[in-house]
Design a protein around this motif. Structure first.
Motif, mmCIF file in Angstrom:
data_model
loop_
_atom_site.group_PDB
_atom_site.id
_atom_site.type_symbol
_atom_site.label_atom_id
_atom_site.label_comp_id
_atom_site.label_asym_id
_atom_site.label_seq_id
_atom_site.Cartn_x
_atom_site.Cartn_y
_atom_site.Cartn_z
ATOM 1 N N ASN A 29 37.138 91.906 -135.534
ATOM 2 C CA ASN A 29 36.558 91.935 -134.434
ATOM 3 C C ASN A 29 36.023 93.268 -134.416
ATOM 4 N N TRP A 30 34.333 93.251 -133.583
ATOM 5 C CA TRP A 30 32.785 94.344 -133.775
ATOM 6 C C TRP A 30 33.598 95.897 -133.189
ATOM 7 N N SER A 31 33.761 96.085 -134.494
ATOM 8 C CA SER A 31 34.019 98.149 -134.610
ATOM 9 C C SER A 31 33.613 98.831 -133.453
ATOM 10 N N ASP A 32 34.611 99.917 -132.618
ATOM 11 C CA ASP A 32 34.204 100.462 -131.264
ATOM 12 C C ASP A 32 34.653 99.519 -130.120
ATOM 13 N N TYR A 33 35.704 98.210 -130.522
ATOM 14 C CA TYR A 33 35.024 97.407 -129.296
ATOM 15 C C TYR A 33 37.249 97.112 -128.368
ATOM 16 N N ILE A 34 37.169 98.091 -128.906
ATOM 17 C CA ILE A 34 38.972 97.828 -128.039
ATOM 18 C C ILE A 34 39.143 98.951 -128.161
ATOM 19 N N PRO A 77 32.528 86.322 -131.983
ATOM 20 C CA PRO A 77 31.592 86.573 -131.774
ATOM 21 C C PRO A 77 30.446 86.393 -130.404
ATOM 22 N N SER A 78 29.027 86.192 -130.736
ATOM 23 C CA SER A 78 28.159 86.449 -129.303
ATOM 24 C C SER A 78 27.793 85.416 -128.927
ATOM 25 N N GLY A 79 28.256 84.721 -127.682
ATOM 26 C CA GLY A 79 27.773 83.567 -128.018
ATOM 27 C C GLY A 79 26.670 82.801 -128.412
ATOM 28 N N ILE A 128 30.768 92.139 -121.692
ATOM 29 C CA ILE A 128 29.045 91.631 -121.848
ATOM 30 C C ILE A 128 28.583 93.070 -122.010
ATOM 31 N N ASN A 129 27.898 92.417 -122.650
ATOM 32 C CA ASN A 129 26.732 94.127 -122.861
ATOM 33 C C ASN A 129 24.906 93.083 -122.896
ATOM 34 N N THR A 130 24.292 95.035 -123.239
ATOM 35 C CA THR A 130 22.838 94.498 -122.892
ATOM 36 C C THR A 130 22.401 95.282 -124.591
ATOM 37 N N GLY A 235 20.041 99.792 -129.860
ATOM 38 C CA GLY A 235 21.311 99.428 -129.154
ATOM 39 C C GLY A 235 22.157 98.903 -129.255
ATOM 40 N N TYR A 236 23.550 98.858 -129.037
ATOM 41 C CA TYR A 236 24.401 97.757 -127.723
ATOM 42 C C TYR A 236 24.842 99.048 -126.956
ATOM 43 N N SER A 237 24.538 98.537 -125.550
ATOM 44 C CA SER A 237 24.598 99.497 -124.092
ATOM 45 C C SER A 237 26.051 100.378 -124.903
ATOM 46 N N GLY A 238 26.900 99.548 -124.935
ATOM 47 C CA GLY A 238 28.291 100.361 -124.488
ATOM 48 C C GLY A 238 28.904 101.199 -126.275
ATOM 49 N N ASP A 239 27.828 101.315 -126.810
ATOM 50 C CA ASP A 239 27.822 102.415 -128.448
ATOM 51 C C ASP A 239 27.098 103.219 -128.189
ATOM 52 N N ILE A 240 25.658 102.707 -126.786
ATOM 53 C CA ILE A 240 25.004 104.353 -126.398
ATOM 54 C C ILE A 240 25.701 104.991 -125.601
ATOM 55 N N THR A 267 20.816 90.987 -123.019
ATOM 56 C CA THR A 267 22.293 90.536 -122.321
ATOM 57 C C THR A 267 23.437 89.552 -123.770
ATOM 58 N N LEU A 268 24.323 89.814 -123.491
ATOM 59 C CA LEU A 268 24.942 88.769 -124.188
ATOM 60 C C LEU A 268 26.724 89.142 -123.720
ATOM 61 N N PHE A 269 27.069 88.287 -123.973
ATOM 62 C CA PHE A 269 28.343 87.668 -123.885
ATOM 63 C C PHE A 269 29.786 87.736 -125.390
ATOM 64 N N PHE A 305 33.097 101.569 -122.743
ATOM 65 C CA PHE A 305 32.139 101.552 -121.563
ATOM 66 C C PHE A 305 30.810 100.050 -122.201
ATOM 67 N N TYR A 306 31.912 98.994 -122.031
ATOM 68 C CA TYR A 306 31.268 97.591 -121.651
ATOM 69 C C TYR A 306 32.356 96.601 -120.577
ATOM 70 N N ALA A 307 30.913 96.147 -119.411
ATOM 71 C CA ALA A 307 32.100 95.453 -118.599
ATOM 72 C C ALA A 307 32.497 94.819 -119.215
#
Ligand code: N2P
Length: 362
Positions: A29-34, A77-79, A128-130, A235-240, A267-269, A305-307
């Protein structure tokens, strides 16, 4: 003791460690994503042992899947990458009979996701992230004064503006497809263009700001923004938001904000998906179904902090998270956002060479 029983017992003793070893799921998985306790909670509830590795860039996962035998049961993976991986036969179709919580996902998100994953057959939308800009409020104000374009991509892409931020530190994602896509969008071109002429324009733009960029990296900026080592990050929204939260907790006078530029952001899923050669596909489905539980995924959103697209989860998402327009963007922001599409393998090669030139100047 009765002999056949002894034999049977012996066989059991030999089989037991093998079984224990098999009751695992290998997650990439991505880092900082759980959330901090998601894995431990899943292990306690199911008895399945989780081996958990992290990455910070789609290209790394893509290369592992293409090479085959990654050993992973779940990748994220992203979409735009998933779309190509499906076409290349690298992803296992989902056995939806095992995903009893699938109905929790927002039908509108599923309809959008189907443009990258036809019939939602291969992936489960996770977060979902921007992609936008994170900045240190005081440092940017000190460097640029009152006229700072803190609503626009100009902050990064105007060479004379970003040059003033060079000393306080500028970081950019090490992500060829995403960064060149954003540069194309800024230039008024199609972010998904595969024209080499367009790509040359994006390269010229990125090369023009390169002298002001301290580094290209896809996760280092989280700590650096949080502790004031840098003042601007693409950078990615939640990471910021993680950086922003860390800055607030540290109380060292660093305030970090996230900006979705007025021109629109990417915008990415990201999807939970099972590689076609996954060694433990059933355990992968159990993990995915666990993530689809409203309280489980809400806890992840509250932590990173990701939707998430899980409708019944919303009531468990903290008020300050769900009312944050940088995390759950309002309709007008989504309308201006653009979605990355899959690149052809041929263009991906051209892009990789271009990216190396941008980063190294060679
Ligand atoms: C998590 C980054 C996830 C967003 N650190 C990438 N699409």
């Amino acid at each position: 003791m009765h002999k056949p029983l002894l034999v049977a017992l012996g066989a059991l003793l030999i089989a037991a460690p093998a079984l224990a070893q098999d009751n695992v799921v290998n997650i990439y998985n991505w880092s900082d994503y759980i959330a901090e306790d998601t894995i431990a909670n899943f292990e306690a509830e199911t008895g399945i042992k989780v081996n958990y590795d992290v990455y910070d860039n789609n290209e790394i996962v893509d290369a592992k899947l293409l090479a085959g035998n990654s050993g992973y049961d779940i990748v994220v993976p992203s979409g735009n990458f998933l779309e190509r991986q499906i076409k290349a036969g690298l992803i296992l179709p989902l056995d939806k009979s095992k995903l009893t919580n699938l109905g929790n996902l927002d039908p509108a998100v599923m309809a959008t996701a189907a443009s990258q994953d036809p019939d939602n057959a291969h992936g489960v939308p996770y977060m979902i992230n921007t992609i936008g800009l994170g900045y240190n409020v005081a440092k940017v104000q000190a460097a640029l004064g009152d006229g700072a374009p803190i609503d626009s991509w100009d902050l990064l892409f105007k060479p004379e503006v970003v040059a003033k931020l060079k000393d306080c530190g500028v970081a950019v994602l090490d992500s060829p497809s995403e960064v060149t896509g954003i540069a194309l969008h800024y230039l008024g071109l199609d972010p998904n263009s595969e024209s080499e002429e367009d790509l040359a324009k994006a390269e010229a733009l990125l090369t023009s700001i390169k002298p002001s960029i301290r580094y290209f990296h896809s996760s280092q900026y989280i700590d650096d923004l949080g502790n004031g080592e840098i003042c601007l990050a693409l950078g990615y929204s939640g990471d910021i938001f993680i950086a922003s939260d860390a800055a607030a907790q540290a109380a060292q006078g660093n305030e970090v904000k996230y900006l979705i530029p007025k021109e629109g952001a990417a915008t990415l899923f990201d999807f939970l998906a099972i590689p076609v050669d996954a060694p433990h596909p059933d355990n992968a489905l159990k993990f995915i179904n666990y993530i689809l539980e409203p309280k489980v995924v809400a806890a992840i959103t509250n932590y990173v902090f990701y939707a998430n697209p899980n409708l019944p989860a919303l009531e468990f998402v903290n008020e300050e998270v769900k009312s944050n327009p940088g995390i759950y963007p309002p309709a007008e922001t989504i309308a201006k956002a653009f979605v990355m599409k899959a690149h052809s393998p041929e263009f991906e090669e051209v892009l990789t060479r271009t990216w190396t030139r941008i980063k190294t100047g060679l």
